[in-house]
Design a protein around this motif. Structure first.
Motif, PDB file in Angstrom:
ATOM      1  N   ILE B 301     -53.674  -8.301 -38.005  1.00 25.38           N
ATOM      2  CA  ILE B 301     -54.843  -7.505 -37.637  1.00 25.38           C
ATOM      3  C   ILE B 301     -55.280  -6.623 -38.811  1.00 25.38           C
ATOM      4  CG2 ILE B 301     -55.621  -5.629 -36.136  1.00 25.38           C
ATOM      5  CD1 ILE B 301     -53.916  -6.860 -33.911  1.00 25.38           C
ATOM      6  N   LEU B 302     -54.312  -5.969 -39.459  1.00 25.07           N
ATOM      7  CA  LEU B 302     -54.647  -5.109 -40.597  1.00 25.07           C
ATOM      8  C   LEU B 302     -55.271  -5.921 -41.730  1.00 25.07           C
ATOM      9  CD1 LEU B 302     -51.612  -2.662 -40.788  1.00 25.07           C
ATOM     10  CD2 LEU B 302     -53.912  -2.229 -39.901  1.00 25.07           C
ATOM     11  N   ALA B 303     -54.709  -7.111 -41.975  1.00 23.56           N
ATOM     12  CA  ALA B 303     -55.235  -7.939 -43.054  1.00 23.56           C
ATOM     13  C   ALA B 303     -56.681  -8.342 -42.770  1.00 23.56           C
ATOM     14  CB  ALA B 303     -54.372  -9.185 -43.238  1.00 23.56           C
ATOM     15  N   ASN B 304     -56.984  -8.586 -41.496  1.00 20.10           N
ATOM     16  CA  ASN B 304     -58.351  -8.926 -41.123  1.00 20.10           C
ATOM     17  C   ASN B 304     -59.324  -7.805 -41.448  1.00 20.10           C
ATOM     18  OD1 ASN B 304     -59.326 -11.389 -39.789  1.00 20.10           O
ATOM     19  ND2 ASN B 304     -57.382 -11.177 -38.715  1.00 20.10           N
ATOM     20  N   ALA B 307     -59.695  -7.496 -45.154  1.00 26.35           N
ATOM     21  CA  ALA B 307     -60.523  -8.569 -45.711  1.00 26.35           C
ATOM     22  C   ALA B 307     -62.008  -8.221 -45.580  1.00 26.35           C
ATOM     23  CB  ALA B 307     -60.226  -9.886 -45.000  1.00 26.35           C
ATOM     24  N   ASP B 308     -62.396  -7.709 -44.402  1.00 24.64           N
ATOM     25  CA  ASP B 308     -63.802  -7.340 -44.210  1.00 24.64           C
ATOM     26  C   ASP B 308     -64.207  -6.224 -45.159  1.00 24.64           C
ATOM     27  OD1 ASP B 308     -63.939  -9.224 -42.332  1.00 24.64           O
ATOM     28  OD2 ASP B 308     -64.039  -7.870 -40.600  1.00 24.64           O
ATOM     29  N   VAL B 309     -63.333  -5.221 -45.291  1.00 28.55           N
ATOM     30  CA  VAL B 309     -63.648  -4.077 -46.151  1.00 28.55           C
ATOM     31  C   VAL B 309     -63.797  -4.527 -47.606  1.00 28.55           C
ATOM     32  CG1 VAL B 309     -62.752  -1.921 -47.088  1.00 28.55           C
ATOM     33  CG2 VAL B 309     -62.558  -2.393 -44.655  1.00 28.55           C
ATOM     34  N   LEU B 310     -62.832  -5.309 -48.086  1.00 30.35           N
ATOM     35  CA  LEU B 310     -62.864  -5.754 -49.476  1.00 30.35           C
ATOM     36  C   LEU B 310     -64.101  -6.610 -49.741  1.00 30.35           C
ATOM     37  CD1 LEU B 310     -59.181  -6.669 -50.340  1.00 30.35           C
ATOM     38  CD2 LEU B 310     -60.496  -4.671 -51.000  1.00 30.35           C
ATOM     39  N   TYR B 311     -64.428  -7.464 -48.772  1.00 35.12           N
ATOM     40  CA  TYR B 311     -65.590  -8.317 -48.973  1.00 35.12           C
ATOM     41  C   TYR B 311     -66.853  -7.476 -49.064  1.00 35.12           C
ATOM     42  CZ  TYR B 311     -68.342 -12.519 -48.910  1.00 35.12           C
ATOM     43  OH  TYR B 311     -69.186 -13.521 -49.270  1.00 35.12           O
ATOM     44  N   GLY B 312     -66.895  -6.437 -48.240  1.00 37.65           N
ATOM     45  CA  GLY B 312     -68.043  -5.538 -48.275  1.00 37.65           C
ATOM     46  C   GLY B 312     -68.174  -4.824 -49.617  1.00 37.65           C
ATOM     47  N   ILE B 313     -67.014  -4.458 -50.194  1.00 35.39           N
ATOM     48  CA  ILE B 313     -67.046  -3.785 -51.493  1.00 35.39           C
ATOM     49  C   ILE B 313     -67.459  -4.762 -52.583  1.00 35.39           C
ATOM     50  CG2 ILE B 313     -65.615  -2.675 -53.255  1.00 35.39           C
ATOM     51  CD1 ILE B 313     -63.915  -1.548 -50.968  1.00 35.39           C
ATOM     52  N   ALA B 314     -66.905  -5.974 -52.520  1.00 34.61           N
ATOM     53  CA  ALA B 314     -67.147  -6.944 -53.592  1.00 34.61           C
ATOM     54  C   ALA B 314     -68.558  -7.512 -53.552  1.00 34.61           C
ATOM     55  CB  ALA B 314     -66.125  -8.069 -53.512  1.00 34.61           C
TER      56      ALA B 314
END
Lengths: 306, 321
Positions: B301-304, B307-314
C-alpha cells in the motif's frame, strides 16, 4: 496499418480489401504475425498431445514395479517413474489436467472480473466504490502466500483428491480477477461518455441490453487478450501450487505435480527424465499462449505495442 | 502535495482493515490449527489439547480473537511464532535481511539487463538482435521460476559443481571478512540468476515499448535535425522520457525486496523469509504467517502511494488531486 479515410480512394480500396470491420482488420494483422502462427502451431500440438496423444500410446497408465525407474529407451521414450509407469503417457495425461485447470480458472476469473468491472464502471456511485475497494484489498495482499495457504487449507478440509482440481480452479479464479475488473471498468467509463451510448439512452433501452449488446462488444477485444494471457499465468500458478504438493494431487497428475519429483534428492540428481519433460511442457505451452496473446493485443490495437 | 499524501494515507486505512480481516479469516476458519498439527500423537488427550488451545488463545470466539490480534498489531506486537518460540518480529528480522540481500542483487541485475536489451532492441527495431532478444525474452518469461531454478541447480551445482547446491554459507566454515563475503556471493549466484532471468523479460519489454513510443515523437526528430549525435539523442532526449512510466514500476517493486521468493528460496535452501513463511504455512504457524502477510500488505500500500507521488513529481503533466 493505414487508417481508412472517407474518400473516393478509400471506397475503392475498401472494395479491394473487402470490409474493414475491427475483427477482419485484427484477423489480418494477427495472421501476418509470425510469432502468433508459431504460438498457434505449438499450442495445437500441445492440445493434440494431451487430449489425443494417450490413445496412440502403446502403454497403460498402471503401475508395474518390475519396470520402475528406467531411463529413456526405445520402448519408454521418456523412461518410467518409480512405479514403473511410462513418463510420456503420464505427461500427456497430466497435460489434460494442466490445460483444463488453466482454461477453467481463466473462465472463472473472466466471469468475476468482467461482470464486476462492468457493473462498477456502468453504475458508478457506491457500488463502484465498494467493488473497487475490494479490488484494492485483494491487490494489496501478496498473491502467492495466499494461494499456498488456500492450498494448505484444502488439505486440512480433507477434500478428496478427485475434487481438489475444481477447488484449485476456483481459488486461482478468485485470486486473480482484479486486473481484468480494473481494465473493463476503465474502458466502460470512457465508452459511457460516447455518443452511441447517448443514442441507446434515447432509444430507451434496458440497462442489461445496453451493457450486453452495446458496451460488451466494445470491451471484448480487451477481454480476449486478458483471457489469453490469463490462461498462461493460471497454468504457471497451478504448477507452482502442485509442485508444493498443495494443488492437484494424485491420482490425477498435473505437470506441476510431476515436477515435484524433483523434491526427492535422488530423483532430482539421478533421474532428470522424471521432472524435466513436464517443465519443458509447461514452458512450451505458456510460451505459445504468450505469443498468441501478445499478437492478439497488437492485432486489436496496433497503437499499443508492448 | 502534502494534502494528497495525507488523503491517500487515510484512504488506505479501510483497505488495510479489509485485508487484515480477510487474511485473518482465511487462517482462522481453516479446520487445522497449530495444536492439531503439532501434537498429532495418540498420547495427547483432548483435555491437554484444550489447555494448549487456551494457552495459545485459540479457544476464544472469532471476533474477539480478531480484535485482540488487530489491537496487538497496531501496537507493533505480532505475537510469538509457534514454530520458533520467539516473537514474530524477531523471526522476521532474523530472516528478512537475507531475502533483502537477494532482492537487491536481483533488482540491480534485472534493471541493468532489461534496460540494455530494451533500449537496444527499440533503437534497432526488427533487427536480428531485436528478433532474437524477443524470442529469448518470451521463453524466459514463460518459465515457471521453480523449473528454471531446478534446471540451473541440477546443471551448475549438481553436474558441473561450479556452485554450491544450497544454503547461504558453506556448512562448517567460519570465514570472516572478504572470504565470508565471497562465500555468500558464491551461494547467491544461482538464486539471483534464476529470479533475474525470470523477471528480466517483462521489464525489458516495457523498456522497449516506452522507447519506441518516445523515439517516434517530434522532438526526437528535431533533435536529430539539429545534427546532434545519435548517442545524445537516444540517451539524453529519448531515454529520460521513456524512463518516466518506469518510475512507477520501480517503486511498486520495492515491497518484493522484502517479500522473499518462497519457492526459489526453498529450492536453494536460502535462509530467507520466503522459505521460513512457506514452512510456517506447512506447520500452521499462523502468527508468523499473519505478521508476514500484513507486513507485505502495508509495504504494498505504501509503495502504491509513493509511486503516485513520485510520478507526480517527475511528470508535471500529471496533477495530483
Amino acid at each position: 496499418m493505414e487508417r481508412p479515410t472517407p474518400t473516393l480512394d478509400y471506397r475503392r480500396k475498401n472494395k479491394k480489401r473487402g470490409g474493414t470491420s475491427l475483427w477482419q482488420d485484427a484477423f489480418r494483422r494477427f495472421i501476418k504475425n509470425k510469432y502468433a502462427i508459431l504460438g498457434l502451431v505449438i499450442l495445437t500440438f500441445m492440445i493434440l498431445f494431451a487430449f489425443i496423444g494417450p490413445y496412440f500410446s502403446p502403454h497403460q497408465d498402471v503401475p508395474d514395479v518390475t519396470k520402475a525407474n528406467q531411463p529413456p529407451s526405445k520402448e519408454h521414450w521418456l523412461g518410467t517413474d518409480n512405479l514403473g509407469r511410462d513418463v510420456l503417457l503420464r505427461l500427456m495425461l497430466a497435460g489434460r489436467i494442466s490445460l483444463t485447470v488453466g482454461i477453467a480458472a481463466t473462465l472463472i476469473l473472466l466471469l468475476i472480473g468482467v461482470s464486476l468491472g462492468a457493473i462498477s464502471g456502468y453504475y458508478g456511485g457506491w457500488v463502484d466504490v465498494i467493488i473497487m475497494r475490494i479490488a484494492d484489498i485483494i491487490y494489496a495482499m501478496p498473491g502467492l502466500p495466499i494461494l499456498i495457504v488456500m492450498g494448505a487449507i484444502m488439505s486440512d478440509l480433507k477434500i478428496p483428491p478427485a475434487h481438489r482440481i475444481y477447488y484449485v480452479m476456483f481459488i486461482l479464479g478468485i485470486i486473480s480477477w482484479v486486473g481484468v475488473a480494473r481494465l473493463v471498468r476503465s474502458q466502460i467509463l470512457s465508452l459511457k461518455e460516447q455518443e452511441f451510448m447517448l443514442a441507446t439512452e434515447v432509444l430507451g433501452l434496458r440497462d442489461s441490453k445496453k451493457i450486453i449488446k452495446h458496451l460488451f462488444p466494445n470491451v471484448l477485444p480487451t477481454v480476449i487478450v486478458a483471457g489469453t494471457l490469463g490462461v498462461a499465468s493460471s497454468i504457471i500458478s497451478e504448477s507452482a501450487l502442485s509442485f508444493l504438493g498443495l494443488g492437484v494431487v494424485p491420482p490425477t497428475p498435473s505437470w506441476g505435480y510431476m515436477l515435484s519429483a524433483a523434491n526427492n534428492m535422488i530423483d532430482f540428481a539421478k533421474r532428470p527424465w522424471l521432472w524435466i519433460p513436464p517443465g519443458v511442457a509447461i514452458m512450451l505451452t505458456v510460451l505459445a499462449i504468450n505469443f498468441v496473446g501478445d499478437a492478439l493485443r497488437d492485432a486489436f490495437d496496433p497503437r499499443q505495442k508492448i | 502535495m502534502t494534502q494528497f499524501i495525507i488523503r491517500r494515507l487515510l484512504q488506505s486505512i479501510p483497505t488495510l482493515i479489509g485485508a487484515s480481516i480477510i487474511i485473518f479469516l482465511i487462517f482462522a476458519l481453516a479446520p487445522g490449527d497449530y495444536v492439531t498439527r503439532q501434537f498429532e500423537n495418540p498420547k495427547m488427550t483432548p483435555e491437554r489439547m484444550e489447555q494448549l488451545r487456551a494457552l495459545y488463545g485459540l479457544d476464544k470466539p472469532l471476533p474477539e480473537r480478531y480484535l485482540r490480534w488487530a489491537g496487538n498489531m497496531l501496537r507493533g506486537e505480532m505475537g510469538d511464532s509457534l514454530m520458533f518460540k520467539k516473537p514474530v518480529i524477531s523471526v522476521i528480522n532474523d530472516f528478512i535481511w537475507n531475502s533483502f540481500l537477494l532482492g537487491v542483487a536481483i533488482m540491480f541485475f534485472e534493471w541493468l539487463i532489461a534496460s540494455i536489451i530494451g533500449i537496444y532492441s527499440a533503437v534497432r527495431q526488427y533487427s536480428v538482435f531485436d528478433t532474437i532478444a524477443t524470442l529469448i525474452i518470451f521463453m524466459l518469461y514463460s518459465l515457471p521460476s521453480f523449473f528454471l531454478g531446478l534446471v540451473l541447480l541440477k546443471f551448475f551445482a549438481v553436474d558441473l559443481r561450479w556452485f554450491p547446491v544450497g544454503g547461504m554459507i558453506t556448512t562448517g566454515s567460519n570465514y570472516t571478512g572478504w572470504a565470508y563475503i565471497m562465500d555468500v556471493a558464491k551461494h547467491m549466484v544461482l538464486p539471483v540468476a534464476t529470479l533475474t532471468l525470470i523477471s528480466v523479460g517483462g521489464l525489458s519489454r516495457y523498456f522497449r515499448a516506452n522507447m519506441l513510443e518516445v523515439i517516434k515523437q517530434d522532438y526526437i526528430r528535431t533533435a536529430r535535425a539539429k545534427g546532434l549525435k545519435e548517442r545524445t539523442v537516444i540517451f539524453k532526449h529519448a531515454l529520460r522520457n521513456a524512463l518516466l512510466p518506469l518510475i512507477t514500476l520501480f517503486t511498486l517493486e520495492i515491497p518484493s525486496l522484502f517479500a522473499g521468493a518462497m519457492i526459489t528460496e526453498r529450492i536453494y535452501n536460502w535462509p530467507g523469509i520466503g522459505k521460513v513463511v512457506l514452512q510456517a504455512i506447512y506447520v500452521r504457524d499462523y502468527p508468523l504467517f499473519l505478521g508476514y502477510t500484513m507486513l507485505i500488505t502495508v509495504l504494498t500500500i505504501l509503495a502504491n502511494i509513493l509511486a503516485d507521488v513520485l510520478y507526480g513529481i517527475a511528470d508535471p503533466r500529471v496533477r495530483l488531486k
